[in-house]
Design a protein around this motif. Structure first.
Motif, PDB file in Angstrom:
ATOM      1  N   LEU A 133      44.143  39.791  39.469  1.00 41.93           N
ATOM      2  CA  LEU A 133      43.839  40.588  40.657  1.00 41.93           C
ATOM      3  C   LEU A 133      44.660  41.874  40.676  1.00 41.93           C
ATOM      4  O   LEU A 133      44.145  42.941  41.012  1.00 41.93           O
ATOM      5  CB  LEU A 133      44.101  39.775  41.921  1.00 41.93           C
ATOM      6  CG  LEU A 133      43.222  38.522  42.132  1.00 41.93           C
ATOM      7  CD1 LEU A 133      43.601  37.818  43.427  1.00 41.93           C
ATOM      8  CD2 LEU A 133      41.743  38.905  42.141  1.00 41.93           C
ATOM      9  N   ARG A 136      43.488  45.026  38.854  1.00 43.97           N
ATOM     10  CA  ARG A 136      42.419  45.851  39.426  1.00 43.97           C
ATOM     11  C   ARG A 136      42.952  47.091  40.130  1.00 43.97           C
ATOM     12  O   ARG A 136      42.193  47.969  40.469  1.00 43.97           O
ATOM     13  CB  ARG A 136      41.596  45.021  40.411  1.00 43.97           C
ATOM     14  CG  ARG A 136      40.840  43.873  39.756  1.00 43.97           C
ATOM     15  CD  ARG A 136      40.129  43.041  40.787  1.00 43.97           C
ATOM     16  NE  ARG A 136      39.431  41.918  40.170  1.00 43.97           N
ATOM     17  CZ  ARG A 136      38.855  40.940  40.860  1.00 43.97           C
ATOM     18  NH1 ARG A 136      38.902  40.963  42.181  1.00 43.97           N
ATOM     19  NH2 ARG A 136      38.245  39.961  40.233  1.00 43.97           N
ATOM     20  N   ALA A 140      43.092  46.336  45.116  1.00 45.85           N
ATOM     21  CA  ALA A 140      43.179  44.882  45.180  1.00 45.85           C
ATOM     22  C   ALA A 140      44.299  44.448  46.124  1.00 45.85           C
ATOM     23  O   ALA A 140      44.173  43.436  46.831  1.00 45.85           O
ATOM     24  CB  ALA A 140      43.414  44.311  43.781  1.00 45.85           C
ATOM     25  N   HIS A 143      43.006  45.004  49.606  1.00 44.36           N
ATOM     26  CA  HIS A 143      42.068  43.929  49.928  1.00 44.36           C
ATOM     27  C   HIS A 143      42.809  42.654  50.306  1.00 44.36           C
ATOM     28  O   HIS A 143      42.442  41.960  51.259  1.00 44.36           O
ATOM     29  CB  HIS A 143      41.146  43.675  48.723  1.00 44.36           C
ATOM     30  CG  HIS A 143      40.537  42.313  48.727  1.00 44.36           C
ATOM     31  ND1 HIS A 143      40.908  41.340  47.839  1.00 44.36           N
ATOM     32  CD2 HIS A 143      39.618  41.741  49.529  1.00 44.36           C
ATOM     33  CE1 HIS A 143      40.233  40.231  48.069  1.00 44.36           C
ATOM     34  NE2 HIS A 143      39.435  40.448  49.087  1.00 44.36           N
ATOM     35  N   VAL A 212      36.269  51.150  44.023  1.00 45.68           N
ATOM     36  CA  VAL A 212      35.913  49.744  44.232  1.00 45.68           C
ATOM     37  C   VAL A 212      34.729  49.403  43.336  1.00 45.68           C
ATOM     38  O   VAL A 212      33.629  49.945  43.484  1.00 45.68           O
ATOM     39  CB  VAL A 212      35.565  49.488  45.719  1.00 45.68           C
ATOM     40  CG1 VAL A 212      35.149  48.033  45.909  1.00 45.68           C
ATOM     41  CG2 VAL A 212      36.756  49.832  46.598  1.00 45.68           C
ATOM     42  N   GLU A 216      35.060  43.695  42.985  1.00 45.56           N
ATOM     43  CA  GLU A 216      35.932  43.868  44.142  1.00 45.56           C
ATOM     44  C   GLU A 216      35.107  43.994  45.422  1.00 45.56           C
ATOM     45  O   GLU A 216      35.500  43.518  46.494  1.00 45.56           O
ATOM     46  CB  GLU A 216      36.807  45.112  43.963  1.00 45.56           C
ATOM     47  CG  GLU A 216      37.879  45.275  45.025  1.00 45.56           C
ATOM     48  CD  GLU A 216      38.933  44.194  44.947  1.00 45.56           C
ATOM     49  OE1 GLU A 216      39.440  43.794  46.024  1.00 45.56           O
ATOM     50  OE2 GLU A 216      39.259  43.729  43.834  1.00 45.56           O
ATOM     51  N   TYR A 219      34.335  40.590  46.898  1.00 49.06           N
ATOM     52  CA  TYR A 219      35.455  40.023  47.656  1.00 49.06           C
ATOM     53  C   TYR A 219      35.589  40.703  49.018  1.00 49.06           C
ATOM     54  O   TYR A 219      35.844  40.045  50.034  1.00 49.06           O
ATOM     55  CB  TYR A 219      36.750  40.176  46.862  1.00 49.06           C
ATOM     56  CG  TYR A 219      36.894  39.199  45.714  1.00 49.06           C
ATOM     57  CD1 TYR A 219      37.363  37.913  45.939  1.00 49.06           C
ATOM     58  CD2 TYR A 219      36.565  39.553  44.411  1.00 49.06           C
ATOM     59  CE1 TYR A 219      37.503  37.008  44.900  1.00 49.06           C
ATOM     60  CE2 TYR A 219      36.696  38.663  43.369  1.00 49.06           C
ATOM     61  CZ  TYR A 219      37.160  37.383  43.614  1.00 49.06           C
ATOM     62  OH  TYR A 219      37.283  36.482  42.575  1.00 49.06           O
TER      63      TYR A 219
END
Length: 327
Positions: A133, A136, A140, A143, A212, A216, A219
């Protein structure tokens, strides 16, 4: 001021940065991603960070002031996000709101926390356990923070729902102090709406960012679904509390009317008996006047006549009041 500072290379945490300049230099060289965590910094304390990462002055001003609405703004190549986390306190049965500001740049993330929630240290530990993760990039991390904030709304929803159930029982039990609790909980629900309602458009805008990717975005869409459900629940809570408030006011008005009616009945009874007692008193008063020339004063049947008159008037008044349901 800085509670945690780390640089991540290929999704893994490297050695601790000893100085703020070292962190900034690493970001500019593209050697890794920096994540700085700050807790309630003053303007003077945050100026050094702002200069090192060249943060926009408007975003810096908002970050220092801990009274911002949830929002997502772009300043050049940097995203500035404001979140309003919340937590339910069981001891006082109240909702406590915090505030988190996130600067998300190409190679850095700066988080500023005002309040006890959320636990960003736990978010950091979970991400460090998932290097895939962290690879990214900064989005990330943003997020993960937003996901934690939305997840923390779950206990708040459960706590408020339990409070509403208790309030409903108190309303129909006729407790007189429930009105204050309804107003206080309604105020908390309104604050909860203000914290959660902007999240859905914020996440939609974040998914539209170029940084993004599709994975991603999936999510983020999941977080958006959870946020939308929380928003709908908060709207339902507000409507339900307004209905409960109206029912409570109706029941209180009904109780007051019943008390007023009972008092009116008592006044009627007292007035009726007072009138009944007044009639013989009036007759006795007339016959008690000390004059020589009084009609029927020396009449043998005058006393009996006065008694019969008193009884007749009293019975007549009693019958009239009884027919009128005053007694």
């Amino acid at each position: 001021m800085i509670v945690d500072s780390a640089i991540y290379c290929d999704g893994r945490r490297t050695a601790e940065a000893r100085a703020l300049a070292d962190v900034g230099e690493t970001c500019r060289n593209g050697s890794g991603i920096a994540w700085l965590g700050l807790y309630r910094p003053t303007k003077e304390e945050f100026d050094a960070v702002a200069r090192e990462f060249q943060l926009h002055e408007l975003a810096v001003e908002d970050a220092v002031d801990a009274h911002q609405r949830p929002k997502l703004e772009r300043y050049g190549d940097m995203l500035f996000c404001v979140l309003r986390p919340a937590r339910y306190i069981d001891e006082t049965e109240t909702v406590e709101f915090g505030e988190v500001h996130v600067f998300c740049g190409p190679s850095y993330v700066i988080t500023i926390r005002h309040g006890g929630a959320p636990d960003l240290a736990e978010v950091r530990r979970q991400l460090e356990g998932r290097p895939d993760l962290l690879r990214r990039g900064p989005v990330a991390i943003l997020h993960a923070i937003m996901d934690r904030v939305v997840d923390d709304y779950g206990p708040v929803v459960a706590g408020v729902e339990n409070d509403i159930d208790e309030i409903e029982d108190q309303v129909f039990a006729g407790e007189t102090t429930v009105s204050r609790r309804i107003y206080e909980l309604l105020r908390e629900v309104i604050g909860f709406q203000r914290a959660t309602r902007p999240l859905v458009p914020m996440l939609e805008r974040l998914m539209a960012e170029r940084a993004v990717d599709d994975e991603e975005g999936r999510y983020l869409r999941d977080v958006q679904d959870h946020a939308l459900r929380v928003v709908e629940q908060a709207d339902g809570f507000r409507q339900l509390l307004q209905n409960i408030l109206n029912v409570n006011l109706t029941l209180e008005t009904k109780t007051l009317n019943e008390v007023a009616n009972a008092q009116n009945e008592q006044v009627k009874r007292i007035s009726a008996w007072a009138a009944i007692l007044f009639a013989p008193t009036l007759v006795g008063t007339v016959y008690g006047m000390n004059f020589d020339h009084m009609p029927e004063l020396h009449w043998r049947l005058g006393y009996a006549y006065a008694l019969v008159l008193m009884v007749f008037l009293s019975v007549t008044l009693y019958a009239c009041f009884k027919r009128s349901r005053w007694i």
